[in-house]
Design an enzyme around this catalytic site. Structure first.
Site, short mmCIF file in Angstrom:
data_model
loop_
_atom_site.label_atom_id
_atom_site.label_comp_id
_atom_site.label_asym_id
_atom_site.label_seq_id
_atom_site.Cartn_x
_atom_site.Cartn_y
_atom_site.Cartn_z
N THR A 108 -1.20 -7.49 -4.60
CA THR A 108 -0.81 -8.67 -3.82
C THR A 108 -0.63 -9.89 -4.73
O THR A 108 0.36 -10.62 -4.62
CB THR A 108 -1.88 -8.96 -2.75
OG1 THR A 108 -1.92 -7.88 -1.82
CG2 THR A 108 -1.58 -10.26 -2.02
N HIS A 149 0.20 -8.04 1.55
CA HIS A 149 -1.10 -7.36 1.41
C HIS A 149 -0.90 -5.98 0.80
O HIS A 149 0.15 -5.36 0.93
CB HIS A 149 -1.83 -7.28 2.75
CG HIS A 149 -1.30 -6.26 3.72
ND1 HIS A 149 -1.51 -4.90 3.56
CD2 HIS A 149 -0.60 -6.40 4.87
CE1 HIS A 149 -0.95 -4.25 4.57
NE2 HIS A 149 -0.39 -5.13 5.37
N CYS A 150 -1.95 -5.53 0.12
CA CYS A 150 -2.00 -4.15 -0.36
C CYS A 150 -3.19 -3.52 0.35
O CYS A 150 -3.21 -3.45 1.57
CB CYS A 150 -2.10 -4.11 -1.88
SG CYS A 150 -3.31 -5.25 -2.61
N LEU A 151 -4.21 -3.08 -0.40
CA LEU A 151 -5.43 -2.60 0.24
C LEU A 151 -6.47 -3.72 0.26
O LEU A 151 -6.90 -4.18 1.31
CB LEU A 151 -5.98 -1.36 -0.48
CG LEU A 151 -7.26 -0.77 0.13
CD1 LEU A 151 -7.02 -0.33 1.57
CD2 LEU A 151 -7.78 0.39 -0.72
N THR A 159 0.85 -1.19 0.00
CA THR A 159 0.00 0.00 0.00
C THR A 159 0.88 1.24 0.00
O THR A 159 1.73 1.41 0.88
CB THR A 159 -0.90 0.02 1.25
OG1 THR A 159 -1.37 -1.31 1.50
CG2 THR A 159 -2.07 0.95 1.06
#
Length: 543
Positions: free
Chosen positions: A488, A480-482, A376
């Site tokens: 991801t 993880h991203c958002l 993120t």
């Protein structure tokens, strides 16, 4: 609160189904004398005529006959449910469930007085312990027996463990009614009432005992596998001293624990039960759909217990690969696999609640993740007000963190590295953290070289070997991203390519979607960058 119609039907007792002067083979249905009263009556002559016409090729497709056939189906289902409810009120859910499971009575037939008597005899036998006798160790030869009613006598016949088709719907109906009755009671429970009333709640038709009995029905129906897996996950969660599945029995370790537990411990146990009960409403909703004619669910997202940032309707979570903590608590994270081998753990950005962040940190600690990769961007974190949980010092429930920045890597200082120390009780673990600050949502990285560089950094952080070599969900990178689907998925796919540049990217995407959800690697531009990275790797390999 029961609907008015349901209250009227539930007022019908077993005696309501015994009609003096009516043929034992007459089809019964629930009639309404007026708006205030419902009663059991034999089928009318006009209805019999229409039923007979429905068997004639010349008339069976006429509108009036087809409408009558559908009405009969609804009536038969309603009176059977009402009759089973009356049986349950008198003999209890366990006896009715056992009788339905072991009986060879065809529940698809219209209810008659003869059939009502046969079912009642089965339930009486179960209530008197006959089923327990069959299952006992002293009767190994008849452990797979079934109750068969012939000429009013109860006999034993050999039977396999499969539930007959005629018993599936009644079992589901009983489960649905039981959930509707018990879940509201559990949601209203507090620590004091739990301690004072545990024996009553965990025996007879008490809400805890009844809940466990009704949930076991799903395990008897192979087609209900998705529902049963969902339920099994929830009942395997540790509540107090034992798994929740053990809370439907009194006189054991749970009762002893409840009696001696502190007020705080009881409060925490009740909090977990409330969350589980809320999650079980999803099972109620699915059973209501099935009752209305929908098929059994073929897929079902795993339970989130309020820990997920996004609703499962937006970001589904494959319950078959869902990660679980040592206490059975499921977290909104999946194990991504390719070609049957684990690659990485993948999830959304942790939800900004104490429970969600504590569960996330426990997962990193218990699974001993090789590294944490946060994709993120800094701009997105600020815009979405996402908690910078991976830097600084925090306490999330039982987990304490202390993260120190190690360096700002090359690639234009786009990657920050931290060492995050985690502690929970006596357990300690330090995990490397990589934060990629310049990866826009739904877009590729600024360059393919940066993607390859990042994949190398992740692999070098993995002290347990390259991704895909672990045989479980431990010692894998947590990415993880958002949302946990685009960036991801791209990052995890890049790890696969670094391990084997000849990997089929389309198959990687398909396997990731099977592992987590159908949105994995959904952004075309990111997939194009993966192909460019693969081409570079193959060219390097060839030279």
């Amino acid at each position: 609160m029961l609907k008015y119609e349901e209250r009227k039907l539930n007022n019908l007792t077993l005696s309501s189904f015994s009609k003096v002067g009516v043929s034992n083979d007459a089809r019964l249905y629930i009639a309404k004398e007026n708006t205030d009263k419902a009663y059991v009556a034999p089928e009318k002559f006009s209805s019999k005529v229409l039923t007979w016409l429905g068997k004639m090729p010349l008339f069976k497709n006429t509108e009036v006959v087809q409408k009558h056939t559908e009405n009969i189906r609804v009536q038969d289902q309603k009176i059977l449910q009402t009759f089973l409810h009356a049986l349950t009120e008198k003999y209890g859910e366990t006896a009715v469930n056992d009788a339905l499971l072991m009986s060879r009575i065809n529940m698809n037939k219209p209810l008659t007085q003869r059939l009502a008597v046969q079912i009642t005899e089965c339930v009486k036998a179960a209530d008197e312990g006959f089923i327990n006798l069959i299952k006992s160790k002293d009767n190994v030869g008849v452990r797979n027996a079934a109750l068969v009613i012939k000429g009013g006598d109860t006999k034993v016949a050999e039977k396999n463990n499969d539930v007959g088709a005629e018993s599936k719907q009644p079992l589901l109906d009983i489960a649905l009614k039981g959930l509707k009755r018990t879940l509201p009671q559990l949601e209203q429970m507090d620590g004091n009432s739990l301690r004072e009333n545990f024996q009553e709640m965990a025996s007879g038709n008490g809400p805890l005992r009844s809940l466990m009995t009704n949930l076991q029905n799903l395990n008897k129906i192979p087609e209900a596998k998705q529902l049963n897996d969902y339920v099994t996950t929830l009942t395997n969660i540790q509540v107090g001293v034992a798994r929740f599945s053990q809370w439907g029995t009194c006189g054991g370790e749970v009762e002893r624990w409840v009696d001696k537990a502190s007020t705080h411990e009881l409060t925490q146990a009740v909090k977990k039960i409330h969350v589980i009960a809320k999650e079980l409403k999803n099972v109620t909703a699915e059973l209501e759909k099935i009752e209305a004619g929908a098929p059994m669910p073929q897929t079902m997202s795993g339970p989130t217990l309020g820990l997920a940032r996004f609703a499962v309707s937006s970001i589904p979570i494959n319950q078959q690969t869902q990660v679980k903590l040592s206490d059975g608590m499921p977290v909104p994270v999946n194990t991504l696999t390719f070609d049957g081998k684990p690659v990485a753990l993948a999830g959304s950005y942790p939800k900004n609640t104490p429970d969600a962040l504590e569960a996330h940190m426990k997962m990193l600690l218990e699974k001993e993740c090789s590294c944490l990769v946060v994709l993120t961007s800094e701009d997105q974190m600020q815009a979405k007000q996402l908690p910078p949980y991976f830097r600084g010092s925090y306490t999330f429930g039982e987990v304490h963190t202390n993260s120190q920045k190690v360096s700002s890597a090359s690639q234009g200082e786009a990657i920050d590295q931290y060492n995050m120390q985690l502690s929970c009780g006596e357990k300690r673990y330090t995990i490397p953290v990589l934060h990629v600050k310049n990866w826009p949502d739904h877009q590729p990285l600024p360059s393919t070289d940066q993607l390859e560089y990042l994949a190398d950094r992740v692999k070098n952080s993995n002290q347990n070997g390259a991704p895909g070599r672990s045989s479980s969900d431990k010692h894998l990178p947590m990415i993880h991203c958002l949302g946990g689907v685009g960036r991801t998925g791209t990052m995890a796919a890049a790890l696969v390519l670094k391990d084997n540049p000849h990997s089929n990217l389309e198959q990687v995407r398909a396997d990731f979607r099977d592992s987590r959800n159908n949105r994995m690697l959904e952004d075309a531009s990111q997939f194009v960058q993966l192909k460019a990275m693969q081409a570079q790797l193959l060219m390097t390999t060839a030279s």
